[in-house]
Write a protein that holds these residues in place. Structure first.
Motif, PDB file in Angstrom:
ATOM      1  N   VAL A 134      18.337  49.583   6.067  1.00 26.90           N
ATOM      2  CA  VAL A 134      18.144  48.596   7.140  1.00 26.90           C
ATOM      3  C   VAL A 134      17.315  49.125   8.301  1.00 26.90           C
ATOM      4  CG1 VAL A 134      20.308  47.457   6.538  1.00 26.90           C
ATOM      5  CG2 VAL A 134      20.296  49.184   8.363  1.00 26.90           C
ATOM      6  N   ALA A 135      16.938  50.396   8.291  1.00 29.26           N
ATOM      7  CA  ALA A 135      16.118  50.936   9.384  1.00 29.26           C
ATOM      8  C   ALA A 135      14.790  50.194   9.453  1.00 29.26           C
ATOM      9  CB  ALA A 135      15.874  52.423   9.167  1.00 29.26           C
ATOM     10  N   GLY A 136      14.369  49.885  10.663  1.00 34.28           N
ATOM     11  CA  GLY A 136      13.067  49.281  10.842  1.00 34.28           C
ATOM     12  C   GLY A 136      13.039  47.772  10.783  1.00 34.28           C
ATOM     13  N   ARG A 137      14.181  47.120  10.608  1.00 35.47           N
ATOM     14  CA  ARG A 137      14.184  45.659  10.693  1.00 35.47           C
ATOM     15  C   ARG A 137      13.777  45.227  12.098  1.00 35.47           C
ATOM     16  NH1 ARG A 137      19.792  43.581   7.825  1.00 35.47           N
ATOM     17  NH2 ARG A 137      19.321  44.214   5.685  1.00 35.47           N
ATOM     18  N   SER A 138      13.361  43.991  12.217  1.00 32.91           N
ATOM     19  CA  SER A 138      12.903  43.502  13.515  1.00 32.91           C
ATOM     20  C   SER A 138      13.665  42.244  13.914  1.00 32.91           C
ATOM     21  CB  SER A 138      11.403  43.204  13.476  1.00 32.91           C
ATOM     22  OG  SER A 138      11.119  42.220  12.496  1.00 32.91           O
ATOM     23  N   GLY A 139      13.543  41.889  15.181  1.00 31.09           N
ATOM     24  CA  GLY A 139      14.114  40.647  15.677  1.00 31.09           C
ATOM     25  C   GLY A 139      15.615  40.584  15.539  1.00 31.09           C
ATOM     26  N   HIS A 140      16.119  39.387  15.221  1.00 28.13           N
ATOM     27  CA  HIS A 140      17.557  39.162  15.166  1.00 28.13           C
ATOM     28  C   HIS A 140      18.222  39.845  13.973  1.00 28.13           C
ATOM     29  CE1 HIS A 140      17.315  36.445  18.510  1.00 28.13           C
ATOM     30  NE2 HIS A 140      16.498  35.632  17.876  1.00 28.13           N
ATOM     31  N   SER A 141      17.426  40.287  12.997  1.00 26.21           N
ATOM     32  CA  SER A 141      18.012  40.934  11.820  1.00 26.21           C
ATOM     33  C   SER A 141      18.230  42.428  12.011  1.00 26.21           C
ATOM     34  CB  SER A 141      17.129  40.709  10.584  1.00 26.21           C
ATOM     35  OG  SER A 141      15.880  41.355  10.740  1.00 26.21           O
ATOM     36  N   ARG A 142      17.808  42.963  13.144  1.00 22.31           N
ATOM     37  CA  ARG A 142      17.978  44.407  13.395  1.00 22.31           C
ATOM     38  C   ARG A 142      19.467  44.739  13.432  1.00 22.31           C
ATOM     39  NH1 ARG A 142      14.191  47.978  17.327  1.00 22.31           N
ATOM     40  NH2 ARG A 142      12.784  47.376  15.645  1.00 22.31           N
ATOM     41  N   VAL A 143      19.826  45.828  12.768  1.00 23.10           N
ATOM     42  CA  VAL A 143      21.223  46.229  12.623  1.00 23.10           C
ATOM     43  C   VAL A 143      21.616  47.178  13.754  1.00 23.10           C
ATOM     44  CG1 VAL A 143      22.848  47.492  11.139  1.00 23.10           C
ATOM     45  CG2 VAL A 143      21.263  45.835  10.147  1.00 23.10           C
ATOM     46  N   VAL A 144      22.842  47.039  14.215  1.00 23.96           N
ATOM     47  CA  VAL A 144      23.350  47.812  15.356  1.00 23.96           C
ATOM     48  C   VAL A 144      23.739  49.228  14.942  1.00 23.96           C
ATOM     49  CG1 VAL A 144      25.374  48.013  16.885  1.00 23.96           C
ATOM     50  CG2 VAL A 144      24.106  45.847  16.728  1.00 23.96           C
ATOM     51  N   GLN A 145      23.372  50.173  15.797  1.00 23.72           N
ATOM     52  CA  GLN A 145      23.974  51.508  15.786  1.00 23.72           C
ATOM     53  C   GLN A 145      24.788  51.614  17.071  1.00 23.72           C
ATOM     54  OE1 GLN A 145      24.209  53.801  13.592  1.00 23.72           O
ATOM     55  NE2 GLN A 145      22.401  53.863  12.284  1.00 23.72           N
ATOM     56  N   TRP A 146      26.097  51.774  16.901  1.00 22.07           N
ATOM     57  CA  TRP A 146      26.976  51.917  18.064  1.00 22.07           C
ATOM     58  C   TRP A 146      26.826  53.308  18.664  1.00 22.07           C
ATOM     59  CZ3 TRP A 146      29.471  47.470  19.265  1.00 22.07           C
ATOM     60  CH2 TRP A 146      29.602  46.505  18.249  1.00 22.07           C
TER      61      TRP A 146
END
Length: 220
Positions: A134-146
């Motif tokens: 999932v690294a490098g997704r953009s916009g609303h699909s970007r995944v969270v790293q806490w």
């Protein structure tokens, strides 16, 4: 940035891959098989090097600690003084080794083991394979790293690094308040779950208010 990696296994190895992909330099250390570590660094190209944990800490802008829980103490011993050095702890409490006191988070416990460091915690809630995918997704699909930590300026640096890799950084607060991002996977926790930014901010609001977090989201 120059990124130090202490422990280039699954999580540390993925951080190294993603860092090189977007133009950071990395220096890798702490392996039971030095030849394998050198081969891994060679595969990353001319932005990667190998050194000792002490060399990593001395030369890196931030150091990622990505070793099994049971050898955290040994890794820190080999790293040497951490005075003012920025450390990103990716570890989860699995297996042997000393652990937190009742009610203490693993982040608070590890921060107490390196009080001279600028301690943060991140990259620990998802598998390395998922993080890579999932690294490098953009916009609303970007995944969270806490992330969590008590040093606000350190967290800003780490958040910038996380964002550069193509994740959405979300700050859960201090090390005493981040139990929901720690293992094991369970109800009312974000560990092991995918989050996008809007849902993650609702979690932050709940944690700060001292109430249960919203139900785990599901994405298509």
């Amino acid at each position: 940035m120059r990124i130090g990696i202490i422990g280039a296994g699954h999580i540390g190895g993925n951080v190294a891959h993603q860092a090189v992909r977007v133009g950071h330099e990395v220096i890798l250390s702490f392996s039971r098989d030095p030849a394998t570590l050198r081969a891994f660094a060679s595969g990353l190209g001319d932005r990667a090097a190998v050194g000792t944990p002490r060399e990593v800490v001395a030369s890196a802008d931030l150091t990622v600690l990505a070793v099994p829980w049971g050898v955290v103490g040994l890794a820190l011993e080999q790293a040497g003084p951490l005075d003012g050095r920025l450390v990103v702890d990716t570890t989860n409490q699995f297996g042997s080794g000393p652990g937190p006191a009742p009610g203490q988070t693993a982040a608070a416990f590890n921060a107490s083991r390196m009080p001279e460091a600028r301690y943060t915690k991140s990259f620990n809630t998802m598998t390395s394979g998922f993080q890579a995918a999932v690294a490098g997704r953009s916009g609303h699909s970007r995944v969270v790293q806490w992330l969590c930590g008590d040093d606000e300026e350190a967290k800003k640096v780490v958040a910038g690094f996380v964002e550069s890799l193509g994740y959405a950084p979300v700050d859960l607060g201090g090390v005493a308040d981040c139990a929901v991002m720690e293992s094991p996977r369970r109800p009312n926790a974000v560990y092991g779950e995918e989050y996008r930014l809007a849902d993650a901010l609702a979690v932050v609001d709940a944690v700060r208010a001292g109430r249960p977090i919203p139900p785990t989201p599901a994405y298509r």
